[in-house]
Write a protein that holds these residues in place. Sequence first.
Motif, PDB file in Angstrom:
ATOM      1  N   UNK A  80       0.832  -1.210   0.000  1.00  0.00           N
ATOM      2  CA  UNK A  80       0.000   0.000   0.000  1.00  0.00           C
ATOM      3  C   UNK A  80       0.863   1.255   0.000  1.00  0.00           C
ATOM      4  N   UNK A  81       1.919   1.260   0.810  1.00  0.00           N
ATOM      5  CA  UNK A  81       2.788   2.440   0.848  1.00  0.00           C
ATOM      6  C   UNK A  81       3.482   2.632  -0.499  1.00  0.00           C
ATOM      7  N   UNK A  82       3.901   1.549  -1.134  1.00  0.00           N
ATOM      8  CA  UNK A  82       4.558   1.657  -2.433  1.00  0.00           C
ATOM      9  C   UNK A  82       3.602   2.156  -3.506  1.00  0.00           C
ATOM     10  N   UNK A  83       2.370   1.633  -3.500  1.00  0.00           N
ATOM     11  CA  UNK A  83       1.389   2.027  -4.521  1.00  0.00           C
ATOM     12  C   UNK A  83       0.970   3.481  -4.341  1.00  0.00           C
ATOM     13  N   UNK A  84       0.572   3.854  -3.138  1.00  0.00           N
ATOM     14  CA  UNK A  84       0.122   5.227  -2.920  1.00  0.00           C
ATOM     15  C   UNK A  84       1.282   6.209  -2.997  1.00  0.00           C
ATOM     16  N   UNK A  85       2.482   5.751  -2.621  1.00  0.00           N
ATOM     17  CA  UNK A  85       3.651   6.603  -2.836  1.00  0.00           C
ATOM     18  C   UNK A  85       3.889   6.834  -4.320  1.00  0.00           C
ATOM     19  N   UNK A  86       3.691   5.783  -5.121  1.00  0.00           N
ATOM     20  CA  UNK A  86       3.805   5.942  -6.565  1.00  0.00           C
ATOM     21  C   UNK A  86       2.760   6.883  -7.130  1.00  0.00           C
ATOM     22  N   UNK A  87       1.543   6.821  -6.568  1.00  0.00           N
ATOM     23  CA  UNK A  87       0.483   7.749  -7.005  1.00  0.00           C
ATOM     24  C   UNK A  87       0.899   9.189  -6.715  1.00  0.00           C
ATOM     25  N   UNK A  88       1.437   9.426  -5.539  1.00  0.00           N
ATOM     26  CA  UNK A  88       1.868  10.776  -5.176  1.00  0.00           C
ATOM     27  C   UNK A  88       2.979  11.265  -6.107  1.00  0.00           C
ATOM     28  N   UNK A 132       0.720   4.117   8.994  1.00  0.00           N
ATOM     29  CA  UNK A 132       0.655   5.534   9.348  1.00  0.00           C
ATOM     30  C   UNK A 132       1.289   6.393   8.244  1.00  0.00           C
ATOM     31  N   UNK A 133       2.406   5.943   7.699  1.00  0.00           N
ATOM     32  CA  UNK A 133       3.020   6.666   6.587  1.00  0.00           C
ATOM     33  C   UNK A 133       2.106   6.675   5.366  1.00  0.00           C
ATOM     34  N   UNK A 134       1.436   5.564   5.115  1.00  0.00           N
ATOM     35  CA  UNK A 134       0.502   5.499   3.987  1.00  0.00           C
ATOM     36  C   UNK A 134      -0.656   6.462   4.185  1.00  0.00           C
ATOM     37  N   UNK A 135      -1.174   6.532   5.407  1.00  0.00           N
ATOM     38  CA  UNK A 135      -2.262   7.465   5.686  1.00  0.00           C
ATOM     39  C   UNK A 135      -1.819   8.907   5.455  1.00  0.00           C
ATOM     40  N   UNK A 136      -0.578   9.209   5.825  1.00  0.00           N
ATOM     41  CA  UNK A 136      -0.062  10.547   5.571  1.00  0.00           C
ATOM     42  C   UNK A 136       0.046  10.848   4.089  1.00  0.00           C
ATOM     43  N   UNK A 137       0.460   9.858   3.297  1.00  0.00           N
ATOM     44  CA  UNK A 137       0.545  10.048   1.846  1.00  0.00           C
ATOM     45  C   UNK A 137      -0.834  10.289   1.255  1.00  0.00           C
ATOM     46  N   UNK A 138      -1.831   9.523   1.702  1.00  0.00           N
ATOM     47  CA  UNK A 138      -3.197   9.685   1.189  1.00  0.00           C
ATOM     48  C   UNK A 138      -3.755  11.051   1.563  1.00  0.00           C
ATOM     49  N   UNK A 139      -3.522  11.477   2.813  1.00  0.00           N
ATOM     50  CA  UNK A 139      -3.996  12.792   3.238  1.00  0.00           C
ATOM     51  C   UNK A 139      -3.365  13.898   2.395  1.00  0.00           C
ATOM     52  N   UNK A 140      -2.086  13.773   2.113  1.00  0.00           N
ATOM     53  CA  UNK A 140      -1.418  14.775   1.279  1.00  0.00           C
ATOM     54  C   UNK A 140      -1.967  14.763  -0.143  1.00  0.00           C
ATOM     55  N   UNK A 141      -2.306  13.582  -0.644  1.00  0.00           N
ATOM     56  CA  UNK A 141      -2.876  13.493  -1.990  1.00  0.00           C
ATOM     57  C   UNK A 141      -4.197  14.264  -2.075  1.00  0.00           C
ATOM     58  N   UNK A 142      -5.036  14.146  -1.080  1.00  0.00           N
ATOM     59  CA  UNK A 142      -6.303  14.882  -1.097  1.00  0.00           C
ATOM     60  C   UNK A 142      -6.060  16.380  -0.935  1.00  0.00           C
TER      61      UNK A 142
END
Length: 366
Positions: free
Chosen positions: A215-223, A348-358
């Motif tokens: 999840x962190x790799x995928x959402x990090x890639x999205x960012x 927690x890092x993934x949640x931070x990435x998602x929050x930043x994306x929004x």
Amino acid sequence: MSTFTSPSTDGSNGTTNRTMNATMNGTKNGPGHGAGNPTTTEATRRPRLSGMTWLVWRQHRAAFWTIIAATVLCSAWIVHQRGQMTDFLDAYGFPAKSLDDADTEFQPYVDAFHSVTTGLTAIPVILGVLLGAPLLAGDLENGTAKLIAAQSVSRNRWLATKLGLAGLVVVVSTVTLSAVFAWWWSPVKSHAPGIGWTSSDFFNTTGPVPVALALLSVFGGVLIGVVLRRTLVAMVVTLGVTVALQMVWGHFRLALGDVVTATSKPVSPGDVFLFPSVPDTAHQFDATYVTGSGKLLGLDTCTEAETDQDQAIRLCMKKADVVGASIDYIPMSQMSGMQWLGASILFALTAGVVAFLFFWGRKRLV
């Protein structure tokens, strides 16, 4: 029966009003008690994707179906390998007979473990590059994002659907592979030689860790894709970032456990002593000598003495005040706790990435 009323124009205000009315006669050529059309009933019973969910699925269906198919094939292969391993264990007489005496015979199954884990540990990197990076970067690069923004659907809903559907596929895939692999490994988890549970081959492929890493790799890639707005560049950068993430994670993995110290029974300086015993499955750190004052000395102490002269070694040990030895280790019983602690950090890092994306998406997703 259906009726369609063609558009009518009101000349006074120049506006166009359209009306469409559709009615279905469920009793045509059938019983007169109002039974519904079978086709309509079947369509109603079958859940179908619609709206934004359908659009996102159709847009990325090739990637989604590839992930699902690869998961099914890999799971089937693992099930096959487990069947072969259990047949061998039954014929060998395990667990009555220790696998330590079957190094050559059991080695093919150890090799099979490592060949599968090599692919499983690469999954977060592959998903980040091939699914995460192009997820939004492609829309931003070819202008699809502007078309979506011009519709009635909000940017947040579009982003949430994209992330939600991709995250769902990733979670289902990684949870399935993690569970099936753990099921394969469980019979010999505490008995097989040559298998270290702290290695990335087994620590990163069981429990919640593979889900969190993926999840962190995928959402990090999205960012990365949203920031760079170019698909190919985002994929290259995501590859480097996800590989670096794996390296950093591997460096701090052992720090998640609580180190246990086993100390031998103290003796008089210079007397013979035995190193403390630790569980066979424990991950051992460097052993040390212990002096009477509690100071730790390396095992290279007294190596300058002649090895064939026990008296010289004992005199050296006596001079160094060595009264015993200690070994630091992490027992295998801590594996689950270490995995959940590490996974919680990654989540927690993934949640931070998602929050930043929004937060970023309010201005940049066009």
